[in-house]
Design a protein around this motif. Structure first.
Motif, PDB file in Angstrom:
ATOM      1  N   ALA A 177      19.907  11.437 -18.747  1.00  0.00           N
ATOM      2  CA  ALA A 177      20.306  10.470 -17.732  1.00  0.00           C
ATOM      3  C   ALA A 177      20.549  11.160 -16.396  1.00  0.00           C
ATOM      4  O   ALA A 177      20.144  10.660 -15.348  1.00  0.00           O
ATOM      5  N   ILE A 178      21.196  12.311 -16.428  1.00  0.00           N
ATOM      6  CA  ILE A 178      21.455  13.009 -15.179  1.00  0.00           C
ATOM      7  C   ILE A 178      20.149  13.517 -14.584  1.00  0.00           C
ATOM      8  O   ILE A 178      19.946  13.465 -13.368  1.00  0.00           O
TER       9      ILE A 178
ATOM     10  N   ALA B 290      16.304   6.384 -22.179  1.00  0.00           N
ATOM     11  CA  ALA B 290      16.520   6.635 -20.756  1.00  0.00           C
ATOM     12  C   ALA B 290      15.353   6.111 -19.941  1.00  0.00           C
ATOM     13  O   ALA B 290      15.356   6.213 -18.730  1.00  0.00           O
TER      14      ALA B 290
ATOM     15  N   ASP C 274      17.362  12.050 -14.887  1.00  0.00           N
ATOM     16  CA  ASP C 274      16.777  10.841 -14.336  1.00  0.00           C
ATOM     17  C   ASP C 274      17.394  10.530 -12.985  1.00  0.00           C
ATOM     18  O   ASP C 274      16.717  10.167 -12.033  1.00  0.00           O
ATOM     19  N   ALA C 275      18.716  10.668 -12.884  1.00  0.00           N
ATOM     20  CA  ALA C 275      19.406  10.326 -11.653  1.00  0.00           C
ATOM     21  C   ALA C 275      18.938  11.190 -10.496  1.00  0.00           C
ATOM     22  O   ALA C 275      18.764  10.723  -9.379  1.00  0.00           O
TER      23      ALA C 275
ATOM     24  N   LEU D  27      26.548  19.394 -25.029  1.00  0.00           N
ATOM     25  CA  LEU D  27      25.841  18.544 -24.063  1.00  0.00           C
ATOM     26  C   LEU D  27      25.210  17.361 -24.777  1.00  0.00           C
ATOM     27  O   LEU D  27      24.300  17.531 -25.561  1.00  0.00           O
ATOM     28  N   PRO D  28      25.672  16.152 -24.472  1.00  0.00           N
ATOM     29  CA  PRO D  28      25.034  14.990 -25.101  1.00  0.00           C
ATOM     30  C   PRO D  28      23.630  14.834 -24.532  1.00  0.00           C
ATOM     31  O   PRO D  28      23.452  14.800 -23.313  1.00  0.00           O
ATOM     32  N   SER D  29      22.632  14.754 -25.403  1.00  0.00           N
ATOM     33  CA  SER D  29      21.261  14.731 -24.906  1.00  0.00           C
ATOM     34  C   SER D  29      21.020  13.542 -23.994  1.00  0.00           C
ATOM     35  O   SER D  29      20.292  13.647 -23.000  1.00  0.00           O
ATOM     36  N   LEU D  30      21.622  12.407 -24.329  1.00  0.00           N
ATOM     37  CA  LEU D  30      21.417  11.237 -23.482  1.00  0.00           C
ATOM     38  C   LEU D  30      21.960  11.483 -22.084  1.00  0.00           C
ATOM     39  O   LEU D  30      21.340  11.101 -21.087  1.00  0.00           O
ATOM     40  N   ALA D  31      23.128  12.157 -22.004  1.00  0.00           N
ATOM     41  CA  ALA D  31      23.707  12.439 -20.693  1.00  0.00           C
ATOM     42  C   ALA D  31      22.815  13.374 -19.897  1.00  0.00           C
ATOM     43  O   ALA D  31      22.593  13.180 -18.701  1.00  0.00           O
TER      44      ALA D  31
ATOM     45  N   ILE E  24      15.101   9.973 -28.073  1.00  0.00           N
ATOM     46  CA  ILE E  24      16.204   9.428 -27.284  1.00  0.00           C
ATOM     47  C   ILE E  24      15.779   9.211 -25.847  1.00  0.00           C
ATOM     48  O   ILE E  24      16.296   8.337 -25.151  1.00  0.00           O
TER      49      ILE E  24
END
Lengths: 346, 239, 241
Positions: free
Chosen positions: B82-83, B170, B85-86, B75-79, B166
């Motif tokens: 980001a999710i 975001a 956040d979404a 799991l990419p931490s940024l993803a 990171i």
């Protein structure tokens, strides 16, 4: 469990003399693949860093190092150019507009997108890593030249910026009709409640008013410093990232939010904009910054094309393009393409 | 190298930018990063340790435990941020949720492997001596499992610090990542200075946990492991 | 020098192509994805794969060389572990920025950082794999008259393969996840659309598409490497010894 695996392995190895060869082949194959991946990667990466890369503005046809240039035109035969842009939508649009317009005239253009902030991209152009990029006149003066004096007009800002870059082997081409300055926005209800029509009207509210803006706002003259100095406005400052601006304003996190005059979200009059009679936020027309050596090497049609594009960029035009990218999520490339086609420049 | 000099000057100034007293100091941001990370690790430990230890003790769920580790790595931490956040907007709770999602897998995997891998003869002997399951866990399995468990905790802690910084990418403000993500205000000297602080923080946390691990490892084990210990711990760190 | 007083430009009607799914920021607008696959998503995916492949390949070569060295001269192992552990501990964002100072903000800085993250995993797994080969097997091979090199190639490396491939799996998956941060120093990888999507909304479809692609990529790569391991270790498949 592992010991039985080992013993099985050992038996196998003992029983099959050919395993040694097969394994050697397998290992050599893996290593060869590895080296091949390295080589391909080096070639692939080196061409992608100097080419139209991803993000919303890549040229649809190909993202490799030779984008589609027209076969004929004044640009054919001239040395290839690298254009850069900063990492936000409006700059992506501008970069694509200028790049595609030049390509239509036969120039070989490489568009390096999302290079980064002003500091980084200005360093790149002075070092010759890129040949041209679109810049805001006010930003040149405040962020690069680090001037604290306020120019009196758009024309004056342009002239001062041009004089400054000419000391660095660069020059500015014509500037656009539109300007993208900071502007303070608020919700109509809040404005009505406190009778706000200009920034000066914020003074009596003192620290009661919460102002949201990206962190650099606090240290810039086109920011808190200028607001205090010119208007006596001292709000409570809340750092808000640019992308969260409208969300913060609409959700009531801040009373007043720093936004940009060309934002697509401003189409439709949902927000009240506060006037800035003392021009604290300066003048931010866009002009292409070009290396002087490149300008002379590319011939007169180069500057003519860029100037023609710039002349078409009025506030409504850029706002519609920004809206298409930020609200409708179109790619900057296709937005630029449609605009150039509609105006006979592609 | 001039840039490193400027970076250290930035650190020396505690992150102040001339002309602006309002920005938070480097020390404050460092402590905030530590705080956010500590909360994330604490919650993750509370969830993952009991789960991993129990599964290891009953020698069940190996597929789950080991593949949780794989998934966590993938799991990419940024993803994830980001999710989050979404769907939920980006405040402290969402960031902590992302941290927990990312930190639980390595702790579970390592705890499971650690307890599961204890020599079964020792466990049988303890059972034969009439020890209850809980005593076996506490007196036999856990002490032997400490190196591997701690390897997991150390990996997770460093990862949590990394992800907290990171989170600034975001849009989350309140960590050293704010400086790194904001070159416009702080200039590259500030970004570099903050990066040095983040690296130092991660190494310090790792070192502190290594010290705690050493204190918690029973003496006899410590002596027995002196040569193989670091290898085991490092092996488990990336298991 | 002043802007030419041209007649106003023709502004295309952009809103006519706007899709309600995108404007209302629904979870997954398939038409946006179809429309933007080749300009945005596929180039990002391709770059991401390249970034990973180069990092893992280079990391493997360096780690293998160090491991073979450590296998021959045991003293090499400790300092290598210490150094690679320090590199591994430095958080990714910090390491990228630290490298920008000497190297510049480009793909080289990104690759150096990514390679650093593979070294600890790969080195440790290769060394452990070689070390786990039973001493009597090695002695038997030497007794059969094999040279040192033949012992390595024919006996030690094949037996170490499971550990080596396990290390490759972990390293690959880790790098795929880390490569989403690479965009802060160079405009490549799936982090670019993630960053764009974060800046606009956030724009859920692009977020889920780009983030989802990264996760899928990791799972596919892991599966492929498991398959490769299965192919390369026939004795694990053998039904009878």
């Amino acid at each position: 469990m592992r010991s039985t695996v080992m013993s099985r392995a050992v038996t196998w190895i003992g029983a099959r003399a050919t395993l040694g060869r097969a394994t050697t082949r397998a290992i050599s194959a893996t290593l060869a693949l590895g080296v091949l991946a390295l080589v391909l990667g080096a070639c692939g990466s080196s061409s992608s860093t100097t080419s139209s890369t991803t993000s919303s503005s890549s040229t649809p046809a190909s993202s490799t190092s030779t984008p589609a240039s027209a076969a004929s035109g004044p640009g054919v035969g001239k040395p290839a150019i690298t254009i850069g842009d900063k990492n936000f939508a409006e700059e992506n649009i501008l970069g694509s507009l200028y790049a595609q317009a030049l390509q239509a005239k036969g120039y070989k253009v490489t568009l390096q997108e999302n290079i980064g902030s002003t500091e980084i991209i200005f360093k790149d152009i002075t070092a010759g890593r890129i040949d041209m990029y679109p810049e805001y006149t006010g930003v040149l003066l405040s962020a690069v030249a680090e001037q604290t004096k306020n120019p009196a007009s758009a024309q004056a800002a342009y002239a001062e910026a041009k004089a400054y870059v000419e000391k660095h082997g660069l020059t500015l081409l014509n500037y656009t009709p539109f300007y993208d300055s900071n502007v303070l926005a608020t919700l109509p209800a809040y404005a009505a409640q406190h009778h706000l029509s200009s920034v000066a009207d914020l003074k009596p509210l003192g620290t009661q008013v919460t102002l949201g803006a990206p962190p650099e706002f606090a240290t810039r003259f086109e920011g808190l410093l200028g607001l205090k100095q010119e208007y006596g406005v001292v709000p409570t400052f809340k750092p808000i990232a640019i992308e969260l601006s409208y969300k913060a304003l609409e959700s009531g996190q801040v009373d007043v939010q720093n936004v940009f005059s060309t934002d697509g979200q401003l189409l439709g009059g949902k927000f009240k904009l506060l006037a800035d009679p003392k021009h604290v936020f300066g003048f931010q027309n866009v002009a292409p910054v070009v290396r002087q050596s490149v300008l002379s090497a590319e011939g007169p049609a180069f500057a003519e094309t860029l100037n023609k594009v710039s002349s078409l960029l009025t506030l409504p035009a850029i706002q519609q393009m920004n809206a298409a990218v930020s609200i409708d999520k179109e790619s900057a490339t296709s937005v630029a393409q449609k605009f150039l086609q509609a105006n006979g420049l592609s | 190298m001039n840039q490193f000099v400027e970076a250290f000057q930035f650190i020396g100034r505690n992150g102040a930018i001339p002309g602006d007293p309002q920005l938070p100091s480097l020390l404050h941001l460092t402590l905030e990063t530590l705080k956010v990370g500590a909360i994330g690790v604490a919650i993750s430990l509370a969830i993952a340790l009991p789960l991993g230890i129990w599964l290891g003790h009953i020698h069940r769920g190996s597929f789950l435990a080991i593949n949780a580790g794989n998934l966590g790595r993938a799991l990419p931490s940024l993803a994830v941020l980001a999710i989050g956040d979404a769907f939920l907007g980006l405040g402290l709770p969402v960031v902590e949720l992302a941290l927990v999602i990312l930190a639980v897998p390595p702790i579970v995997t390592n705890a499971y492997l650690a307890i599961d891998g204890v020599d079964p003869e020792l466990v049988d002997a303890a059972r034969g001596m009439g020890m209850s399951e809980l005593r076996i866990l506490g007196r036999v399995e856990l002490p032997l499992a400490i190196p591997l468990i701690f390897a997991g905790v150390r990996t997770a802690s460093v990862f949590v610090i990394s992800t907290t910084t990171i989170a600034a990418l975001a849009g989350f403000s309140g960590s050293l990542g704010d400086v790194i993500a904001n070159e416009t205000s702080y200039h590259f000297s500030g970004v570099l200075g903050a990066a040095i602080c983040v690296a130092a923080l991660a190494l310090a946390v790792d070192g502190a946990l290594a010290l705690v691990q050493r204190l918690l490892t029973p003496r006899g084990l410590r002596l027995a492991q002196s040569k193989r210990g670091y290898r085991l711990a490092d092996a488990a760190r990336t298991a | 020098m002043s802007p030419l007083a041209a007649a106003g430009p023709v502004i295309p009607n952009y809103r006519s192509a706007s899709s309600s799914c995108v404007v209302h920021n629904h979870l997954f607008c398939t038409e946006w994805i179809a429309h933007n696959w080749s300009p945005i998503l596929w180039p990002a995916l391709r770059q991401h794969i390249l970034l990973t492949a180069v990092a893992v390949a280079l990391g493997f070569l360096i780690a293998a060389a160090l491991a073979l060295l450590a296998h021959r001269h045991g003293w090499v192992e400790r300092p290598t572990i210490v150094l690679t552990t320090i590199l591994y501990t430095i958080p990714s964002l910090a390491l990228f920025e630290l490298l920008v100072a000497p190297v510049g903000a480009n793909v080289i800085a990104a690759e150096i950082a990514l390679v650093s993250y593979t070294l600890l995993i790969l080195f440790r797994n290769i060394v452990t794999g070689l070390r786990e080969v039973p001493a009597d097997v090695r002695e038997a091979a030497e007794g059969m008259g094999m040279s040192r090199r033949q012992v390595l190639l024919r006996v030690e490396l094949p037996l170490a393969l499971p550990a080596i491939v396990a290390g490759l799996r972990i390293a690959t998956v880790t790098i795929i996840a880390l490569a989403t941060i690479v965009y802060v120093v160079c405009n490549q990888g799936l982090g670019v659309p993630i960053h764009t999507a974060l800046g606009e909304g956030p724009f859920k479809t692009e977020l889920i598409a780009a983030g989802g692609l990264a996760i899928l990529l990791a799972l596919v790569a892991d599966a492929l490497l498991v398959g490769a391991q299965w192919l390369l270790t026939p004795w694990l498949r053998a039904r009878s010894a």
